[in-house]
Design an enzyme around this catalytic site. Structure first.
Site, mmCIF file in Angstrom:
data_model
loop_
_atom_site.group_PDB
_atom_site.id
_atom_site.type_symbol
_atom_site.label_atom_id
_atom_site.label_comp_id
_atom_site.label_asym_id
_atom_site.label_seq_id
_atom_site.Cartn_x
_atom_site.Cartn_y
_atom_site.Cartn_z
ATOM 1 N N GLY A 1 21.767 65.312 55.792
ATOM 2 C CA GLY A 1 20.880 66.406 56.181
ATOM 3 C C GLY A 1 21.265 67.736 55.586
ATOM 4 O O GLY A 1 20.524 68.719 55.693
ATOM 5 N N ILE B 1 23.405 69.556 49.779
ATOM 6 C CA ILE B 1 23.690 68.597 48.710
ATOM 7 C C ILE B 1 23.284 67.185 49.134
ATOM 8 O O ILE B 1 22.667 66.439 48.366
ATOM 9 C CB ILE B 1 25.182 68.629 48.329
ATOM 10 C CG1 ILE B 1 25.529 69.972 47.675
ATOM 11 C CG2 ILE B 1 25.530 67.485 47.381
ATOM 12 C CD1 ILE B 1 24.860 70.222 46.346
ATOM 13 N N SER C 1 33.400 67.218 46.290
ATOM 14 C CA SER C 1 34.496 68.156 46.502
ATOM 15 C C SER C 1 34.077 69.560 46.070
ATOM 16 O O SER C 1 32.881 69.831 45.884
ATOM 17 C CB SER C 1 35.749 67.691 45.749
ATOM 18 O OG SER C 1 36.873 68.462 46.146
ATOM 19 N N LYS D 1 37.151 75.106 45.424
ATOM 20 C CA LYS D 1 38.097 75.734 46.356
ATOM 21 C C LYS D 1 39.288 74.822 46.656
ATOM 22 O O LYS D 1 40.263 75.248 47.290
ATOM 23 C CB LYS D 1 37.378 76.122 47.646
ATOM 24 C CG LYS D 1 36.365 77.231 47.443
ATOM 25 C CD LYS D 1 35.556 77.500 48.696
ATOM 26 C CE LYS D 1 34.598 78.675 48.477
ATOM 27 N NZ LYS D 1 33.608 78.430 47.413
ATOM 28 N N ASN E 1 29.950 76.942 43.770
ATOM 29 C CA ASN E 1 28.894 77.270 44.725
ATOM 30 C C ASN E 1 27.541 76.781 44.226
ATOM 31 O O ASN E 1 27.269 76.771 43.019
ATOM 32 C CB ASN E 1 28.832 78.789 44.927
ATOM 33 C CG ASN E 1 30.129 79.330 45.502
ATOM 34 O OD1 ASN E 1 30.315 79.372 46.698
ATOM 35 N ND2 ASN E 1 31.042 79.734 44.622
ATOM 36 N N ARG F 1 37.471 88.306 52.858
ATOM 37 C CA ARG F 1 37.570 87.603 54.136
ATOM 38 C C ARG F 1 38.756 86.639 54.123
ATOM 39 O O ARG F 1 39.258 86.273 53.054
ATOM 40 C CB ARG F 1 36.273 86.839 54.413
ATOM 41 C CG ARG F 1 35.055 87.732 54.528
ATOM 42 C CD ARG F 1 33.793 86.921 54.757
ATOM 43 N NE ARG F 1 33.520 85.984 53.665
ATOM 44 C CZ ARG F 1 32.515 85.106 53.658
ATOM 45 N NH1 ARG F 1 31.712 85.042 54.710
ATOM 46 N NH2 ARG F 1 32.337 84.298 52.644
#
Length: 606
Positions: A287, A290, A403, A406, A443, A536
Site C-alpha cells: 500500500g 513504492i 533499501s 541512507k 529519495n 533534524r
C-alpha cells in the site's frame, strides 16, 4: 433538418458556380459575342456539367465535410471531383451534340470551377477561423517546439472555442524553421530568444511541446523559462503524439519531475517476464508509494497471482481496487498482516507459496525513527528477517529488498536498520537456494512523507517554506522510475548483490523549494518566504550510494550497478540481531550503542 438545408445550399452554390464558369468561359472565348452555332452548346454543356458536377461532388463526399476545418485533404477531394466532372462533361457534350467544346473553354471552365469551389469553401473557413479575430481576454501563448506536436497544439489553441490561450510565437532550435510561419504564427528563434520573445510578445504562458526531445534538454529549456514569472505547461508523452491523443487536456503544468532531466527507463521486457510471468508474486508494503507502484508495474506481466501484503487496510483496499479495475484478468489476493508477526508471515508463505518476493515494507521517516529506535529495529530488521527466512524456508526463487542510500555510512537509526537488513539478506544469500538481493536508491519524488508534498502544502498555506539547511543535497528519482529499475534489478539477481540505481545528479533542497514556488506561479522570498530550521536528528547534508568497502560493477542496464558483496557470516549477523533483541525497549542511547557495534559505519548525529 439543418444538415439537409446546409447540403442543399451547397448544391445550389455549386450549380451556380458551374453555370457562371461555363458562361464566362464562352463569353471570353468569343470576345463577348457567342456565335449562334455555339449558343445551343452553351446550355447543353452547362446542364450536363451541372448534373455530372453534383454527382461527382456527392461521390467524393464534398457535402459531408466540415469546411471550417478544411485542409489539404479537402483540396485533393475538390480537385478529383472537378477533374472527373469536367472530363466526363466534355466527352458527353461532344457525344450528344456531335461538336467538341472549344479546348480553351474547357480549360478556363476547369480553372474557374476549381477556383470558385475551393475559394468559397476556404472563405468559410477564414470567416470562422480565429486567426483574424483574436479575443482580447485570451492569454498569449508561446509554444516551444515547432514540430508536429507544437503545430498541432497551435491549431488546437486557435480553433478550440474552449481555449483560453492564443498562440502568438514559436521557439525552435532548428535554423531552417527560424523566421518561418506555421498557421500564421512566426518562429521567432531558438532557445536563446525565449526571454526576449516573452517581453516582445507579452507572453502570459509557455507551452513545451517537445515530447521527443531528451529529458536532459527539456530540463535545460525549463531552466531558462524559470527565470521569468510566466506560467509553464508541458506536453509530456511522445506516445500521445504518435497515437493522435494530443489535445488541450494533455497540456499540464510543469512538475518537479520535469526538472530532473531524466529520460524514461529502458527495461528488458523479456528478462522481467521470464521471472515474473505465471509466478505467484508477493509484495510487502503493497500500500506504500513504492510497493503500490511495484504492483502497477508487475501486473501487466501476468503473474499467476499477485499478493498484496500490508499493515494498513485502507491503502491495501485502494491499490486492490485500482488493480482490479485496471487489470481485471490478474488474480489478486489482499493480505492484511504485519511483517513483525513471524507466525502470520510463515502462514502466508505456507498457503500461497510465492516464488518472487519484493520486500518494500519498512519504517522510513528519519526523525520519527530517531525517537522510536525500537520500532525501527522491529520493523526494518526483524520484519525483514521474518520475510526473508520464510522465503528461504518455502523455496521462493527470488527475494528483492527495497533499501535506501541512507544505509550507506548511516547517521540515523532508520539508515542503520536498513543496512542491517541488507547485511542479513546478503548472509542468507550465501547458502540459500533463493536468490536474495537488495536494491538501493535515494529519495523518490511524491512518496508519502517526502519533501515535495510537504513543500506543496506549505506553499498552498501561503508559506513559509521550511528548509533544514541551505546546503542540504539529496538524490531524487520518480516513483515509476525507481519501481521499474527495482523489477529490472530482480532479473539480474544471482544471490547476495546490493544493486545501486543511478540517481543522476544530486539536487539542492533549497533549489527544489525555489523551483516549486516558481512552478506554483509565485516568487521565492517575495510571495513565499523560505526559512531555515536546522538539520533534524539523524540527517546529514548529503547522501552516499556506496560504502567504503563496496566497489561498483556495471550490469546490462545503464542505470543499474552492483556493489561488491560484503563478506558477512550468517552466524555473526544472527548473533548481533540477538543482541538487538535484548535491548528492545531500552534507552535510546543503549540501543544506538548496540546498533553501532553491528554497523561499524554508523555515526549517530542526533
Amino acid at each position: 433538418m439543418l444538415q439537409s438545408r446546409r447540403k442543399m445550399l451547397l448544391i445550389l452554390l455549386d450549380i451556380a458556380i458551374v453555370a457562371v464558369s461555363i458562361y464566362t468561359s464562352y463569353y471570353i472565348r468569343f470576345d463577348g459575342s457567342i456565335t449562334f452555332e455555339y449558343s445551343r452548346q452553351v446550355w447543353s454543356y452547362m446542364a450536363i456539367s451541372a448534373c455530372l458536377g453534383t454527382i461527382c461532388a456527392v461521390v467524393f463526399k464534398l457535402y459531408n465535410r466540415i469546411w471550417q476545418y478544411a485542409s489539404v485533404g479537402e483540396i485533393v477531394s475538390i480537385l478529383k471531383a472537378v477533374t472527373v466532372a469536367c472530363t466526363a462533361s466534355y466527352l458527353l457534350t461532344w457525344g450528344i451534340s456531335g461538336k467538341t467544346v472549344p479546348l480553351s473553354v474547357v480549360l478556363r471552365t476547369y480553372e474557374t470551377i476549381l477556383l470558385l469551389m475551393g475559394g468559397s469553401r476556404f472563405m468559410w473557413r477564414m470567416i470562422r477561423d480565429n486567426y483574424y479575430k483574436k479575443k482580447e481576454h485570451q492569454g498569449r501563448a508561446m509554444i516551444i517546439g515547432a514540430g508536429d506536436c507544437g503545430s498541432f497544439i497551435a491549431k488546437e489553441l486557435k480553433h478550440n472555442p474552449a481555449s483560453t490561450l492564443y498562440p502568438v510565437a514559436f521557439i525552435d532550435d532548428n535554423p531552417f524553421k527560424i523566421k518561418q510561419q506555421i498557421y500564421g504564427i512566426p518562429v521567432v528563434g531558438g532557445r536563446e530568444k525565449i526571454l526576449e520573445a516573452i517581453e516582445e510578445h507579452k507572453i502570459t504562458e509557455i507551452i513545451l511541446a517537445i515530447p521527443s526531445v531528451p529529458q536532459e534538454e527539456v530540463s535545460k529549456i525549463i531552466d531558462i523559462c524559470k527565470r521569468t514569472e510566466v506560467q509553464l505547461k508541458i506536453i509530456p508523452r511522445l506516445d500521445d503524439v504518435i497515437h493522435g491523443k494530443v489535445t488541450l487536456n494533455e497540456i499540464r503544468n510543469v512538475e518537479v519531475e520535469d526538472l530532473l532531466g531524466r529520460d524514461p527507463v529502458r527495461v528488458d521486457l523479456q528478462g522481467i517476464a521470464d521471472y515474473v510471468s505465471n509466478k505467484v508474486v508477493l509484495i510487502t508494503g503493497a500500500g506504500g508509494s513504492i510497493g503500490s507502484e511495484l504492483c502497477r508495474q508487475i501486473a501487466p506481466y501476468q503473474p499467476e497471482k499477485l499478493l498484496l501484503l500490508g499493515h494498513g487496510e485502507n491503502s491495501i483496499y485502494n491499490i486492490e481496487n485500482e488493480l482490479r479495475r485496471t487489470y481485471p484478468k490478474v488474480k489478486i489476493e489482499s493480505i492484511i498482516a504485519d511483517v513483525q508477526d513471524k507466525a502470520r508471515i510463515y502462514k502466508v508463505f505456507e498457503e500461497f507459496q510465492p516464488k518472487v518476493v519484493f520486500h518494500a515494507a519498512a519504517h522510513k521517516h528519519v526523525p520519527l525513527m530517531e525517537k522510536n529506535p525500537s520500532e525501527a529495529i522491529k520493523n526494518n530488521v526483524f520484519g525483514t528477517r521474518n520475510v526473508a527466512d520464510a522465503a528461504d524456508l518455502y523455496g521462493a526463487e527470488r527475494f528483492v529488498l527495497i533499501s535506501t542510500d541512507k544505509a550507506v555510512n548511516p547517521t540515523s537509526i532508520m539508515g542503520a536498520t536498513k543496512r542491517i537488513a541488507e547485511m542479513y539478506i546478503q548472509s542468507l544469500g550465501r547458502s540459500s537456494r533463493t536468490k536474495f538481493a537488495a536494491v538501493r536508491f535515494g529519495n523518490v519524488l511524491g512518496s508519502r512523507g517526502s519533501v515535495i508534498p510537504f513543500f506543496k502544502e506549505q506553499i498552498a498555506r501561503g508559506g513559509p517554506v521550511t528548509v533544514t539547511h541551505p546546503e542540504m543535497i539529496r538524490y531524487f528519482m520518480t516513483i515509476p522510475e525507481a519501481s521499474q529499475l527495482v523489477i529490472q534489478a530482480g532479473a539480474y539477481a544471482q544471490g547476495g548483490e546490493v544493486f545501486i540505481l543511478d540517481m543522476g545528479k544530486p539536487v539542492k533542497i533549497m533549489d527544489l523549494a525555489r523551483d516549486l514556488i516558481r512552478l506554483s506561479g509565485l516568487r521565492p522570498e517575495m510571495d513565499i518566504k523560505i526559512e531555515y530550521t536546522g538539520i533534524r536528528p539523524g540527517e546529514k547534508l548529503y547522501e552516499e550510494l556506496l560504502t567504503d568497502e563496496e566497489g561498483l560493477t556495471s550490469t546490462l542496464h545503464n542505470r543499474i550497478f552492483i556493489g561488491k558483496p560484503t563478506n558477512i557470516s550468517r552466524a555473526d549477523i544472527e548473533m548481533e540481531i540477538r543482541r538487538l533483541e535484548k535491548v528492545l525497549g531500552e534507552n535510546g542511547e543503549i540501543i544506538k550503542d548496540v546498533v553501532k557495534h553491528v554497523v561499524p559505519g554508523f555515526v549517530n548525529v542526533s
